[in-house]
Design a protein around this motif. Structure first.
Motif, PDB file in Angstrom:
ATOM      1  N   GLY A  15       0.830  -1.212   0.000  1.00 32.81           N
ATOM      2  CA  GLY A  15       0.000   0.000   0.000  1.00 32.81           C
ATOM      3  C   GLY A  15       0.854   1.247   0.000  1.00 32.81           C
ATOM      4  N   VAL A  16       2.124   1.124   0.347  1.00 35.56           N
ATOM      5  CA  VAL A  16       3.004   2.296   0.301  1.00 35.56           C
ATOM      6  C   VAL A  16       3.218   2.648  -1.174  1.00 35.56           C
ATOM      7  CG1 VAL A  16       5.145   0.927   0.457  1.00 35.56           C
ATOM      8  CG2 VAL A  16       5.162   3.329   1.144  1.00 35.56           C
TER       9      VAL A  16
ATOM     10  N   GLU B  77      -8.079   3.152   6.537  1.00 33.48           N
ATOM     11  CA  GLU B  77      -6.733   3.493   6.072  1.00 33.48           C
ATOM     12  C   GLU B  77      -6.390   4.917   6.477  1.00 33.48           C
ATOM     13  OE1 GLU B  77      -6.699   2.922   1.834  1.00 33.48           O
ATOM     14  OE2 GLU B  77      -7.172   0.793   2.008  1.00 33.48           O
TER      15      GLU B  77
ATOM     16  N   SER C 166      -3.269   7.530   5.318  1.00 33.68           N
ATOM     17  CA  SER C 166      -2.010   7.801   4.626  1.00 33.68           C
ATOM     18  C   SER C 166      -1.395   9.050   5.209  1.00 33.68           C
ATOM     19  CB  SER C 166      -2.233   7.991   3.127  1.00 33.68           C
ATOM     20  OG  SER C 166      -1.017   8.448   2.540  1.00 33.68           O
TER      21      SER C 166
ATOM     22  N   LEU D 239      -0.559   4.018   5.572  1.00 29.97           N
ATOM     23  CA  LEU D 239       0.021   4.141   4.235  1.00 29.97           C
ATOM     24  C   LEU D 239       0.926   5.365   4.193  1.00 29.97           C
ATOM     25  CD1 LEU D 239      -3.322   3.685   2.242  1.00 29.97           C
ATOM     26  CD2 LEU D 239      -1.674   1.914   2.883  1.00 29.97           C
TER      27      LEU D 239
END
Ligand code: LLP
Length: 423
Positions: free
Chosen positions: A61-62, A237, A239, A278
């Motif tokens: 996911g990075v 999630e 980020s 993320l």
């Protein structure tokens, strides 16, 4: 007087007993001879190793922020190494798709995505869209109303945190064009709207506080500020964007990707955040992987003032010194570890006094016209921010590895310069 600090060179850099530099097993002076100058030389193993470190540190996911450096070969390399790709315009999206990266591995960014760009992203089926405005929410609803599949989205929140970096590189302060402000309930309103919409699936939140950030504490502060919203949104999630800094000049040092991820994850744990974490690093993946090789064309000592050394590139291949006052080191790959006892200003070939590559450079005293001179740490935001100013041809890019040089972007030609002209 000091020699070039070796930590500014890429992982596979090696200096022979007579001082000559090789990268990826290729002699830099020979590369300059073969491909001409200016030339961007990227250490492929270094690129791959930073991608792997990012995947190891953050997990799947990075995403790599392609704005830092993008071409077809780079998109393929990043995908091969298991990173996703962050694209911020239709152009970046096009290059990633052209490289064969599956759309599901792409994260679409941008503070002003046009309807055409959003349509491209939805039709391709990008993995995530990071939504930046209410107008964009309107556009997505219209496109989905027209029959396109609902995308998975993250809401970009502006956490109102001041990162320690250049003013132009800060993005998370209150006065910013990016994202929905945490202040005043704006981000909450955007989250509620996205969560209630049938035109999108809200996966979580996103924040990017700035670039060339050396202090991991700035990320920790942002996470603290975001935590209540993450809980409220039930975000699967989170980020934390990109922004980790790198050392450009002697004396600078920066945390590693692993250290950055460690600090981010423990700040999330402290704040009770259980979302998948993320990130989208750009600079730290590519900056130190490359150097630029130039040829010295003139040396002009001005009595009582300074000496100007002109190279065959300039602000068209590296606009960062002009834009941000960024510093670089310079050295001679024929004498990589030589003492640099002479102070000069290194300038380019453009018709502007501001066309500076290194404002106050230390170089060896025996520097002569015709020498190949290199600036390390030019892998990020150099080639991608390059221009054709003065109709100077954009330089080629080579990837070097195991003694082989692979041309991945050819030098621009004079024909390219008139290709789009309609006469
Ligand atoms: N994610 C978002 C939403 C961004 O806007 C950026 C960079 C990144 C990730 C990647 O940041 P990085 O890890 O590369 O710091 N031209 C400037 C840098 C501009 C950065 C723009 N956004 C420079 O040359 O320093």
């Amino acid at each position: 007087m000091n020699a070039l600090p070796a930590y500014l060179l890429s992982d596979s850099a090696a200096i022979s007993s007579d001082g000559r530099l090789s990268i990826g097993g290729c002699d830099v002076l020979e590369l300059a001879e073969e491909f001409g100058t200016p030339l961007f030389i990227y250490d492929e193993d270094h690129l791959r190793s930073r991608c792997r470190e990012a995947v190891e540190a953050f997990g799947d996911g990075v995403a790599y922020a392609t704005k830092a450096f993008l071409c077809t070969a780079m998109a393929q390399l990043v995908h091969e190494e298991g990173m996703q790709l962050d694209v911020a315009t239709g152009g970046e999206l096009h290059v990633a798709l052209h490289a064969g990266v599956p759309a599901g591995r792409l994260v679409m960014h941008g503070n002003n995505k046009s309807e055409i760009e959003l349509r491209m992203a939805l039709e391709a089926g990008v993995g995530r869209i990071v939504v930046d405005s209410f107008d964009e929410l309107d556009r997505i609803e219209t496109l989905v109303g027209d029959g396109l599949d609902p995308p998975t989205v993250l809401i970009r929140v502006n956490p109102g945190v001041e990162a320690h970096t250049h003013e132009y590189l800060q993005t998370g302060v209150a006065d910013s064009k990016f994202g929905f402000s945490l202040a005043g309930g704006v981000a909450e309103a955007a989250i509620d709207r996205a969560a209630a919409s049938t035109a999108m699936e809200l996966a979580g939140l996103h924040a990017h506080i700035g670039s060339q950030v050396f202090v991991v504490d700035s990320f920790v502060k942002a996470i603290g500020a975001l935590a209540p919203l993450v809980h409220r949104a039930g975000a699967r999630e989170l980020s934390i964007g990109g922004g980790l800094g790198v050392a450009y000049v002697e004396g600078e040092s920066a945390p590693t990707i692993t250290e950055w991820a460690g600090a981010v994850k423990s700040a999330c744990a402290d704040a009770g955040i259980e979302s998948r974490i993320l990130a989208e690093p750009g600079r730290v993946i590519v900056a130190q992987a490359a150097l630029t090789a130039y040829r010295v064309g003139t040396i002009k000592p001005i009595d009582g003032v300074r000496t100007y050394v002109s190279v065959d590139g300039g602000m068209s291949d590296n606009p960062r010194p002009v834009l941000y006052g960024s510093g670089y080191e310079a050295f001679l790959p024929r004498a990589t570890d030589a003492a640099r006892g002479q102070q000069v200003r290194i300038v380019g070939k453009h018709c502007e006094s501001g066309d500076v590559i290194v404002q106050d450079a230390s170089v060896p005293e025996d520097l002569v016209v015709g020498d190949i001179l290199a600036t390390p740490v030019t892998g990020a935001y150099g080639h991608t921010m390059g221009s054709n100013y003065n109709m100077v041809l954009r330089p080629p890019v080579v990837f070097v590895r195991d003694g082989t040089a692979r041309l991945v972007v050819r030098r621009e030609t004079f024909e390219d310069l008139t290709d789009r002209d309609v006469d």
